[in-house]
Design a protein around this motif. Structure first.
Motif, PDB file in Angstrom:
ATOM      1  N   ILE A 177       0.863  -1.177   0.000  1.00 10.38           N
ATOM      2  CA  ILE A 177       0.000   0.000   0.000  1.00 10.38           C
ATOM      3  C   ILE A 177       0.898   1.225   0.000  1.00 10.38           C
ATOM      4  CG2 ILE A 177      -1.956  -1.106   1.131  1.00 10.38           C
ATOM      5  CD1 ILE A 177      -1.019   0.090   3.781  1.00 10.38           C
ATOM      6  N   LYS A 178       0.349   2.337  -0.454  1.00 10.38           N
ATOM      7  CA  LYS A 178       1.082   3.597  -0.394  1.00 10.38           C
ATOM      8  C   LYS A 178       0.354   4.541   0.547  1.00 10.38           C
ATOM      9  CE  LYS A 178       3.096   3.443  -5.032  1.00 10.38           C
ATOM     10  NZ  LYS A 178       3.163   4.155  -6.325  1.00 10.38           N
ATOM     11  N   LEU A 179       1.115   5.154   1.419  1.00 13.99           N
ATOM     12  CA  LEU A 179       0.570   6.107   2.378  1.00 13.99           C
ATOM     13  C   LEU A 179       0.773   7.531   1.879  1.00 13.99           C
ATOM     14  CD1 LEU A 179      -0.638   4.456   4.634  1.00 13.99           C
ATOM     15  CD2 LEU A 179       1.496   3.383   3.930  1.00 13.99           C
ATOM     16  N   ARG A 180       0.364   8.493   2.671  1.00 12.09           N
ATOM     17  CA  ARG A 180       0.445   9.899   2.265  1.00 12.09           C
ATOM     18  C   ARG A 180       1.898  10.337   2.053  1.00 12.09           C
ATOM     19  NH1 ARG A 180      -2.003  11.890   6.357  1.00 12.09           N
ATOM     20  NH2 ARG A 180      -0.124  12.425   7.532  1.00 12.09           N
ATOM     21  N   ASP A 181       2.775   9.944   2.984  1.00  8.12           N
ATOM     22  CA  ASP A 181       4.172  10.364   2.914  1.00  8.12           C
ATOM     23  C   ASP A 181       5.004   9.484   3.845  1.00  8.12           C
ATOM     24  OD1 ASP A 181       3.535  11.296   5.496  1.00  8.12           O
ATOM     25  OD2 ASP A 181       3.248  13.360   4.789  1.00  8.12           O
ATOM     26  N   LEU A 182       6.286   9.801   3.925  1.00  2.00           N
ATOM     27  CA  LEU A 182       7.206   9.023   4.751  1.00  2.00           C
ATOM     28  C   LEU A 182       6.791   9.033   6.216  1.00  2.00           C
ATOM     29  CD1 LEU A 182       9.871   7.470   5.163  1.00  2.00           C
ATOM     30  CD2 LEU A 182      11.055   9.682   5.229  1.00  2.00           C
ATOM     31  N   GLU A 183       6.352  10.157   6.691  1.00  2.00           N
ATOM     32  CA  GLU A 183       5.964  10.272   8.103  1.00  2.00           C
ATOM     33  C   GLU A 183       4.793   9.339   8.433  1.00  2.00           C
ATOM     34  OE1 GLU A 183       4.588  13.703  11.348  1.00  2.00           O
ATOM     35  OE2 GLU A 183       4.846  14.206   9.227  1.00  2.00           O
ATOM     36  N   GLU A 184       3.785   9.320   7.560  1.00  2.51           N
ATOM     37  CA  GLU A 184       2.638   8.454   7.824  1.00  2.51           C
ATOM     38  C   GLU A 184       3.029   6.984   7.715  1.00  2.51           C
ATOM     39  OE1 GLU A 184      -1.957   8.879   6.892  1.00  2.51           O
ATOM     40  OE2 GLU A 184      -0.854   8.267   5.077  1.00  2.51           O
ATOM     41  N   ARG A 185       3.895   6.665   6.750  1.00  2.00           N
ATOM     42  CA  ARG A 185       4.345   5.275   6.633  1.00  2.00           C
ATOM     43  C   ARG A 185       5.079   4.836   7.885  1.00  2.00           C
ATOM     44  NH1 ARG A 185       8.827   3.417   2.330  1.00  2.00           N
ATOM     45  NH2 ARG A 185      10.168   4.400   3.886  1.00  2.00           N
ATOM     46  N   THR A 186       5.964   5.670   8.382  1.00  2.00           N
ATOM     47  CA  THR A 186       6.715   5.345   9.591  1.00  2.00           C
ATOM     48  C   THR A 186       5.775   5.122  10.770  1.00  2.00           C
ATOM     49  OG1 THR A 186       8.595   6.650   8.798  1.00  2.00           O
ATOM     50  CG2 THR A 186       8.528   6.139  11.151  1.00  2.00           C
ATOM     51  N   LEU A 199       5.726   3.689   0.168  1.00  4.64           N
ATOM     52  CA  LEU A 199       5.318   2.299  -0.046  1.00  4.64           C
ATOM     53  C   LEU A 199       5.594   1.426   1.176  1.00  4.64           C
ATOM     54  CD1 LEU A 199       5.666   0.307  -3.292  1.00  4.64           C
ATOM     55  CD2 LEU A 199       6.540  -0.730  -1.193  1.00  4.64           C
ATOM     56  N   LEU A 200       4.609   0.597   1.527  1.00  2.00           N
ATOM     57  CA  LEU A 200       4.711  -0.326   2.661  1.00  2.00           C
ATOM     58  C   LEU A 200       4.214  -1.700   2.235  1.00  2.00           C
ATOM     59  CD1 LEU A 200       5.201  -0.819   5.713  1.00  2.00           C
ATOM     60  CD2 LEU A 200       2.806  -0.197   6.079  1.00  2.00           C
ATOM     61  N   ARG A 201       5.008  -2.729   2.493  1.00  5.70           N
ATOM     62  CA  ARG A 201       4.654  -4.094   2.116  1.00  5.70           C
ATOM     63  C   ARG A 201       4.028  -4.828   3.299  1.00  5.70           C
ATOM     64  NH1 ARG A 201       9.737  -6.937  -0.208  1.00  5.70           N
ATOM     65  NH2 ARG A 201      10.792  -5.933   1.533  1.00  5.70           N
ATOM     66  N   LEU A 202       2.950  -5.537   3.009  1.00  5.82           N
ATOM     67  CA  LEU A 202       2.229  -6.265   4.048  1.00  5.82           C
ATOM     68  C   LEU A 202       2.663  -7.735   4.078  1.00  5.82           C
ATOM     69  CD1 LEU A 202      -1.394  -4.874   3.524  1.00  5.82           C
ATOM     70  CD2 LEU A 202       0.472  -3.930   4.911  1.00  5.82           C
ATOM     71  N   PRO A 203       2.496  -8.413   5.202  1.00  7.98           N
ATOM     72  CA  PRO A 203       2.832  -9.840   5.272  1.00  7.98           C
ATOM     73  C   PRO A 203       2.075 -10.643   4.215  1.00  7.98           C
ATOM     74  CG  PRO A 203       2.473  -8.965   7.476  1.00  7.98           C
ATOM     75  CD  PRO A 203       2.046  -7.888   6.509  1.00  7.98           C
ATOM     76  N   LEU A 204       2.804 -11.431   3.443  1.00  9.85           N
ATOM     77  CA  LEU A 204       2.185 -12.278   2.427  1.00  9.85           C
ATOM     78  C   LEU A 204       3.110 -13.456   2.175  1.00  9.85           C
ATOM     79  CD1 LEU A 204       0.549 -11.049  -0.929  1.00  9.85           C
ATOM     80  CD2 LEU A 204       1.421 -13.346  -0.540  1.00  9.85           C
ATOM     81  N   TYR A 205       2.635 -14.645   2.480  1.00 10.05           N
ATOM     82  CA  TYR A 205       3.433 -15.846   2.252  1.00 10.05           C
ATOM     83  C   TYR A 205       2.518 -17.064   2.184  1.00 10.05           C
ATOM     84  CZ  TYR A 205       3.048 -15.651   7.376  1.00 10.05           C
ATOM     85  OH  TYR A 205       2.581 -15.520   8.661  1.00 10.05           O
ATOM     86  N   TYR A 206       3.048 -18.136   1.655  1.00  7.18           N
ATOM     87  CA  TYR A 206       2.308 -19.387   1.504  1.00  7.18           C
ATOM     88  C   TYR A 206       1.843 -19.887   2.868  1.00  7.18           C
ATOM     89  CZ  TYR A 206       1.578 -24.325   0.174  1.00  7.18           C
ATOM     90  OH  TYR A 206       1.066 -25.589  -0.041  1.00  7.18           O
ATOM     91  N   LYS A 207       0.548 -20.141   2.955  1.00  9.21           N
ATOM     92  CA  LYS A 207      -0.100 -20.677   4.150  1.00  9.21           C
ATOM     93  C   LYS A 207      -0.207 -19.674   5.302  1.00  9.21           C
ATOM     94  CE  LYS A 207       0.729 -25.593   3.268  1.00  9.21           C
ATOM     95  NZ  LYS A 207       1.323 -26.856   3.773  1.00  9.21           N
TER      96      LYS A 207
END
Length: 378
Positions: A294-303, A349-357
């Protein structure tokens, strides 16, 4: 704690690794290596695929096959892992970074031509998150200027562009089977050769500079050192681990896709409310659910969101620091044109947990925590 990544495992890995041990052949190009390569040749309809010790090794072999000389220029995106650049720096090439598209995070195909000079020899594409670049446009440019195209499809195994498997349209395609990828052999990769004219030289580079592969095919009565090379052959133990996952490719793909689709549907209301941006999948692209970001508003919001998720026991991460801003990037290359999107988009940009099972409970917790974050921010 919900991990960001858990290496895939089907349950048969140790069985096949024991078979490799029992066969007394655990070095390179054993039974399981051959099975994996044959599977990919058939699946992707290519004449030759070679397992390598890493995706980095596959890129290094591709760079060697491009026959680069010191001072030659290579065009590539800055938003990528350093291996994409390292392979060409090792050949003495100068890196020329161009901006990315904000929708796919891939190289902007419309900004490549302006970066081409008489020294340009190669265009390197990166299929971010398993979503293809606009490869037809790039291939047309390469033909116009007589350039080679190397496709860094490290994240793109099994994904497609207009129905064609990623890594198979260019001069050289490179996959990764690192533990963070959809399929894994711990450390490993593969070089795809859509054209057999490069086969003999590729085998020499892969076999420490010898013509040993021809010897094993019975084409020569002895082998010798004929050129530069290295040991790019993975252990057959690693290939045995990978084979267990190739056998279950469809199950792994479907499982990951189910999680990707869950995130995409569950987070849609937040996107519609303008609180975040979801991934864009162009209509000609068939992605492989390698990553959900997902993409947030800016670096501050992502952090702030990363901190919030960690407090909820969820490990979500950002991705690349643009290479052109790194010390080595400034030493070995330059950015052509204006950095409109590369840095700005990378900081959102922030990556969410995603893996097999991954369990339904865990992915629901991820979404719930994100909603809680935005609820507390409203």
């Amino acid at each position: 704690m919900i991990d960001f990544n858990v290496p895939p495992s089907t349950g048969k890995e140790t069985i096949y690794m024991q078979q490799a041990i029992d066969n007394r052949k655990i070095c390179g190009d054993g039974m399981f290596t051959k099975k994996c390569q044959a599977w990919m040749n058939e699946k992707f309809n290519v004449p030759a695929t070679y397992l390598t010790t890493s995706g980095t090794s596959a890129l290094e072999m591709a760079a060697l096959l491009c026959d680069l000389k010191p001072g030659d220029e290579v065009i590539l995106p800055s938003y990528t892992f350093c291996s994409t650049a390292d392979a060409f720096v090792q050949r003495g090439a100068t890196l020329v970074f161009v901006d990315i598209r904000p929708d796919t995070m891939n190289i902007d195909e419309n900004k490549i031509e302006a970066a081409i000079t008489e020294k340009t020899k190669v265009i390197v594409t990166v299929d971010y998150a398993g979503v293809a670049c606009e490869i037809d446009t790039i291939l047309a440019l390469a033909k116009k200027y007589d350039l080679k195209v190397v496709e860094d499809a490290a994240q793109g195994f099994g994904a497609t562009y207009k129905g064609r498997p990623l890594g198979t349209d260019c001069d050289f395609g490179c996959y990764s089977f690192h533990e963070t990828k959809n399929l894994s052999m711990g450390e490993g990769g593969a070089l795809v050769l859509p054209d057999l004219k490069y086969r003999d030289q590729a085998e020499i580079y892969r076999e420490k500079g010898t013509d040993r592969s021809k010897f094993f095919r019975g084409q020569i009565d002895k082998y010798t050192w004929v050129d530069y090379g290295s040991s790019y052959l993975p252990s057959d133990l690693n290939a045995a681990y990978l084979w267990a996952q190739l056998e279950e490719y469809d199950a792994i793909y479907n499982d990951r896709m189910a999680t990707w689709n869950y995130y995409d549907e569950a987070l849609k209301p937040l996107a519609e409310a303008g609180r975040l941006i979801q991934p864009t999948i162009p209509k000609e692209c068939g992605h492989n659910a390698h990553m959900y970001y997902i993409k947030l508003r800016d670096l501050e919001e992502r952090t702030a969101l990363i901190k919030h998720l960690r407090e909820d026991g969820i490990y979500a991460v950002f991705h690349y620091i643009p290479l052109h801003s790194a010390p080595a990037g400034m030493k070995f290359g330059r950015f052509h044109g204006e950095d409109v999107y590369t840095t700005a988009e990378s900081e959102r940009l922030l990556r969410l947990p995603l893996y097999y099972k991954i369990t339904n409970e865990d992915r629901e917790k991820v979404v719930s925590s994100i909603y809680h974050f935005f609820g507390s921010q409203s």
